[in-house]
Design a protein around this motif. Sequence first.
Motif, PDB file in Angstrom:
ATOM      1  N   GLN A 195     -35.068 -15.543   3.275  1.00  0.00           N
ATOM      2  CA  GLN A 195     -33.688 -15.116   3.531  1.00  0.00           C
ATOM      3  C   GLN A 195     -33.568 -13.602   3.561  1.00  0.00           C
ATOM      4  OE1 GLN A 195     -30.771 -17.077   0.676  1.00  0.00           O
ATOM      5  NE2 GLN A 195     -32.640 -17.067  -0.527  1.00  0.00           N
ATOM      6  N   SER A 196     -32.564 -13.128   4.288  1.00  0.00           N
ATOM      7  CA  SER A 196     -32.197 -11.712   4.227  1.00  0.00           C
ATOM      8  C   SER A 196     -30.790 -11.523   4.792  1.00  0.00           C
ATOM      9  CB  SER A 196     -33.176 -10.846   5.017  1.00  0.00           C
ATOM     10  OG  SER A 196     -32.796  -9.480   4.941  1.00  0.00           O
ATOM     11  N   PHE A 197     -30.057 -10.556   4.208  1.00  0.00           N
ATOM     12  CA  PHE A 197     -28.781 -10.124   4.776  1.00  0.00           C
ATOM     13  C   PHE A 197     -29.009  -9.185   5.956  1.00  0.00           C
ATOM     14  CE2 PHE A 197     -27.032 -11.384   0.613  1.00  0.00           C
ATOM     15  CZ  PHE A 197     -25.841 -11.980   0.994  1.00  0.00           C
ATOM     16  N   GLU A 217     -44.183 -19.298  12.078  1.00  0.00           N
ATOM     17  CA  GLU A 217     -44.144 -20.531  11.289  1.00  0.00           C
ATOM     18  C   GLU A 217     -43.163 -20.411  10.129  1.00  0.00           C
ATOM     19  OE1 GLU A 217     -48.499 -21.007  10.659  1.00  0.00           O
ATOM     20  OE2 GLU A 217     -48.106 -23.040  11.370  1.00  0.00           O
ATOM     21  N   PHE A 218     -43.077 -19.221   9.542  1.00  0.00           N
ATOM     22  CA  PHE A 218     -42.108 -18.974   8.476  1.00  0.00           C
ATOM     23  C   PHE A 218     -40.743 -18.633   9.073  1.00  0.00           C
ATOM     24  CE2 PHE A 218     -46.110 -18.469   6.265  1.00  0.00           C
ATOM     25  CZ  PHE A 218     -45.861 -18.964   4.993  1.00  0.00           C
ATOM     26  N   GLY A 219     -40.741 -17.917  10.192  1.00  0.00           N
ATOM     27  CA  GLY A 219     -39.492 -17.530  10.828  1.00  0.00           C
ATOM     28  C   GLY A 219     -38.699 -18.705  11.356  1.00  0.00           C
ATOM     29  N   GLU A 220     -39.377 -19.813  11.580  1.00  0.00           N
ATOM     30  CA  GLU A 220     -38.711 -20.994  12.138  1.00  0.00           C
ATOM     31  C   GLU A 220     -37.560 -21.477  11.272  1.00  0.00           C
ATOM     32  OE1 GLU A 220     -39.906 -25.509  13.660  1.00  0.00           O
ATOM     33  OE2 GLU A 220     -41.459 -24.047  13.134  1.00  0.00           O
ATOM     34  N   GLN A 221     -37.658 -21.271   9.953  1.00  0.00           N
ATOM     35  CA  GLN A 221     -36.544 -21.669   9.091  1.00  0.00           C
ATOM     36  C   GLN A 221     -36.089 -20.517   8.200  1.00  0.00           C
ATOM     37  OE1 GLN A 221     -38.121 -25.246   7.339  1.00  0.00           O
ATOM     38  NE2 GLN A 221     -38.916 -24.170   5.555  1.00  0.00           N
ATOM     39  N   ALA A 222     -36.222 -19.306   8.722  1.00  0.00           N
ATOM     40  CA  ALA A 222     -35.670 -18.148   8.031  1.00  0.00           C
ATOM     41  C   ALA A 222     -34.143 -18.207   8.063  1.00  0.00           C
ATOM     42  CB  ALA A 222     -36.160 -16.854   8.669  1.00  0.00           C
ATOM     43  N   VAL A 223     -33.518 -17.661   7.040  1.00  0.00           N
ATOM     44  CA  VAL A 223     -32.073 -17.777   6.857  1.00  0.00           C
ATOM     45  C   VAL A 223     -31.416 -16.402   6.966  1.00  0.00           C
ATOM     46  CG1 VAL A 223     -30.239 -18.531   5.286  1.00  0.00           C
ATOM     47  CG2 VAL A 223     -32.450 -19.740   5.304  1.00  0.00           C
ATOM     48  N   PHE A 224     -30.435 -16.296   7.868  1.00  0.00           N
ATOM     49  CA  PHE A 224     -29.639 -15.075   7.968  1.00  0.00           C
ATOM     50  C   PHE A 224     -28.450 -15.205   7.024  1.00  0.00           C
ATOM     51  CE2 PHE A 224     -26.090 -12.845  10.403  1.00  0.00           C
ATOM     52  CZ  PHE A 224     -26.346 -11.621   9.797  1.00  0.00           C
ATOM     53  N   LEU A 225     -28.467 -14.421   5.954  1.00  0.00           N
ATOM     54  CA  LEU A 225     -27.361 -14.377   5.008  1.00  0.00           C
ATOM     55  C   LEU A 225     -26.245 -13.523   5.610  1.00  0.00           C
ATOM     56  CD1 LEU A 225     -29.572 -13.802   1.858  1.00  0.00           C
ATOM     57  CD2 LEU A 225     -28.265 -15.879   2.334  1.00  0.00           C
ATOM     58  N   ASP A 226     -25.086 -14.110   5.778  1.00  0.00           N
ATOM     59  CA  ASP A 226     -24.020 -13.461   6.537  1.00  0.00           C
ATOM     60  C   ASP A 226     -22.950 -12.878   5.617  1.00  0.00           C
ATOM     61  OD1 ASP A 226     -22.424 -12.584   8.565  1.00  0.00           O
ATOM     62  OD2 ASP A 226     -22.104 -14.551   9.478  1.00  0.00           O
ATOM     63  N   GLU A 246     -32.222 -20.017  13.076  1.00  0.00           N
ATOM     64  CA  GLU A 246     -31.922 -21.441  12.955  1.00  0.00           C
ATOM     65  C   GLU A 246     -30.936 -21.742  11.834  1.00  0.00           C
ATOM     66  OE1 GLU A 246     -32.781 -23.804  14.982  1.00  0.00           O
ATOM     67  OE2 GLU A 246     -34.084 -22.567  16.240  1.00  0.00           O
ATOM     68  N   PHE A 247     -30.892 -20.865  10.808  1.00  0.00           N
ATOM     69  CA  PHE A 247     -30.020 -21.109   9.661  1.00  0.00           C
ATOM     70  C   PHE A 247     -29.171 -19.878   9.377  1.00  0.00           C
ATOM     71  CE2 PHE A 247     -33.543 -24.022   8.985  1.00  0.00           C
ATOM     72  CZ  PHE A 247     -32.887 -25.200   8.656  1.00  0.00           C
ATOM     73  N   ILE A 248     -27.892 -20.123   9.106  1.00  0.00           N
ATOM     74  CA  ILE A 248     -26.967 -19.061   8.744  1.00  0.00           C
ATOM     75  C   ILE A 248     -26.348 -19.423   7.402  1.00  0.00           C
ATOM     76  CG2 ILE A 248     -24.936 -20.047   9.902  1.00  0.00           C
ATOM     77  CD1 ILE A 248     -24.284 -17.152  10.841  1.00  0.00           C
ATOM     78  N   MET A 298     -38.973 -23.385  -1.758  1.00  0.00           N
ATOM     79  CA  MET A 298     -38.754 -22.011  -2.202  1.00  0.00           C
ATOM     80  C   MET A 298     -37.897 -21.248  -1.198  1.00  0.00           C
ATOM     81  SD  MET A 298     -42.787 -21.518  -3.170  1.00  0.00           S
ATOM     82  CE  MET A 298     -43.647 -22.961  -3.828  1.00  0.00           C
ATOM     83  N   THR A 299     -36.948 -20.443  -1.710  1.00  0.00           N
ATOM     84  CA  THR A 299     -36.120 -19.647  -0.820  1.00  0.00           C
ATOM     85  C   THR A 299     -36.043 -18.210  -1.334  1.00  0.00           C
ATOM     86  OG1 THR A 299     -33.989 -19.505   0.335  1.00  0.00           O
ATOM     87  CG2 THR A 299     -33.956 -20.444  -1.903  1.00  0.00           C
ATOM     88  N   PRO A 300     -37.020 -17.398  -0.981  1.00  0.00           N
ATOM     89  CA  PRO A 300     -37.012 -15.994  -1.410  1.00  0.00           C
ATOM     90  C   PRO A 300     -36.035 -15.190  -0.568  1.00  0.00           C
ATOM     91  CG  PRO A 300     -38.839 -16.375   0.072  1.00  0.00           C
ATOM     92  CD  PRO A 300     -38.184 -17.720  -0.134  1.00  0.00           C
ATOM     93  N   GLU A 301     -35.344 -14.268  -1.220  1.00  0.00           N
ATOM     94  CA  GLU A 301     -34.455 -13.366  -0.479  1.00  0.00           C
ATOM     95  C   GLU A 301     -35.002 -11.943  -0.556  1.00  0.00           C
ATOM     96  OE1 GLU A 301     -30.139 -11.181  -0.684  1.00  0.00           O
ATOM     97  OE2 GLU A 301     -30.328 -13.112  -1.709  1.00  0.00           O
ATOM     98  N   LEU A 302     -35.278 -11.356   0.588  1.00  0.00           N
ATOM     99  CA  LEU A 302     -35.745  -9.971   0.631  1.00  0.00           C
ATOM    100  C   LEU A 302     -34.539  -9.066   0.406  1.00  0.00           C
ATOM    101  CD1 LEU A 302     -38.568  -8.608   1.314  1.00  0.00           C
ATOM    102  CD2 LEU A 302     -37.508  -8.013   3.501  1.00  0.00           C
TER     103      LEU A 302
END
Length: 403
Positions: A253-255, A269-278, A303-305, A211-215
């Motif tokens: 995910q979040s921008f 634990e969740f932040g470890e693979q949180a995604v920065f939407l650029d 860790e992820f962009i 699952m990849t939720p985007e705030l």
Amino acid sequence: MKNIVRLGLAFSLLTSVNAFALVDVTLGPRPLFLVADMDEGVLKQNLEKCLRGKPEKSAFSIGHRGAALMFPEHTKESYIAAAQMGAGILECDVTFTKDKELVCRHSQNDLHTTTDVLAHPDLAAKCSVPFIPANPATGEKAKVECRTSDFTLAEFKRLKGKMDGANPEAKTPKEYMDGTPGWRTDLYASRGTLMTHAESIALFKALDVKMTPELKAPVVSMPYDGFSQQDYAQKMIDEYKGAGIKPSDVYAQSFHLEDVKYWITSEPEFGEQAVFLDARMYKDRSWKPTLSGMKALKSVGVEFIAPPLFALVALSSDGKIVPSDYAQMAKQAGLGIITWTLERSGSLNGGGGWYYQSIKEVTNNDGDVFNLLDVLAQDVGVVGVFSDWPATTTFYANCMGIK
């Protein structure tokens, strides 16, 4: 067999009648159509050899809003279609209602283009900007803005998802809703079941996908009735914890970089693979990537962009698609790279549109989608690609042995 059973369970959630029974991952005719449309070459020859292969789910293939090329986005039907096409990860864009319940919508203020809200006069009257018809005499376009925060969850659940689009020349609400782009279709829009964030979690669990939720950024002022941005970011994570979902199965995910930092600090634990939407490369055209900037993101725990497709590729002097400076710097900094959005441009004839802007000179047919995808996977090294039609990405991943 376990996956087949879960897919069948997911379809039982779709409707109270047993209309369908998913038995396996299926990709349909599009991969064949796209391979046939490719220019002759080694990549085409390799992909042709895979056309008879048995398709399998791949986490490289991410369902962007489900399967939004042909199904109303962020609906149960769209999500199930994406899973059937082998998407190993599905996305719920998360926003909130008037009573602060989390729901799946691409934007807090897109209900007028993605749902049938204007077909409900009592609800349409509550929109932040009720419908104003176009005025041909003055050239003014139709106006309306309907937000999830205009409605309670109970009111939101009365709506039906439709294909994203609007007719700006409309003189009536009905005409306004009739605006599906010609390269999409209303064929699968006869029902579009809207979902809460919690419902999406249950469905994705049944579908056996990550699952990849985007705030989503609120359009209302925050705090909203005492609901702060951190409350919002925390509530999203809490719904995964409450459902017993493993943090390793969630790519939040979040921008907004501060959201990502919040998860890294407060929910490691969740932040470890949180995604920065650029979005920096198109929000500010003067912005340029730097290695020090990429390392700075890594140093705070990112860790992820995830930038748009065009940011990761460029053209060499001999007209070949190659990794961009951005891509090389992100890799040097040790950042995992995800990108968006494949199959969201309509026909690629004539340059391919916004998502292909850095390689428009070599984009002239629909089969070129695989040329881009191949460079992203093999040369840039992306770990996942969002797609509005995941069958395309799943096919490529299967062919190249990408799980």
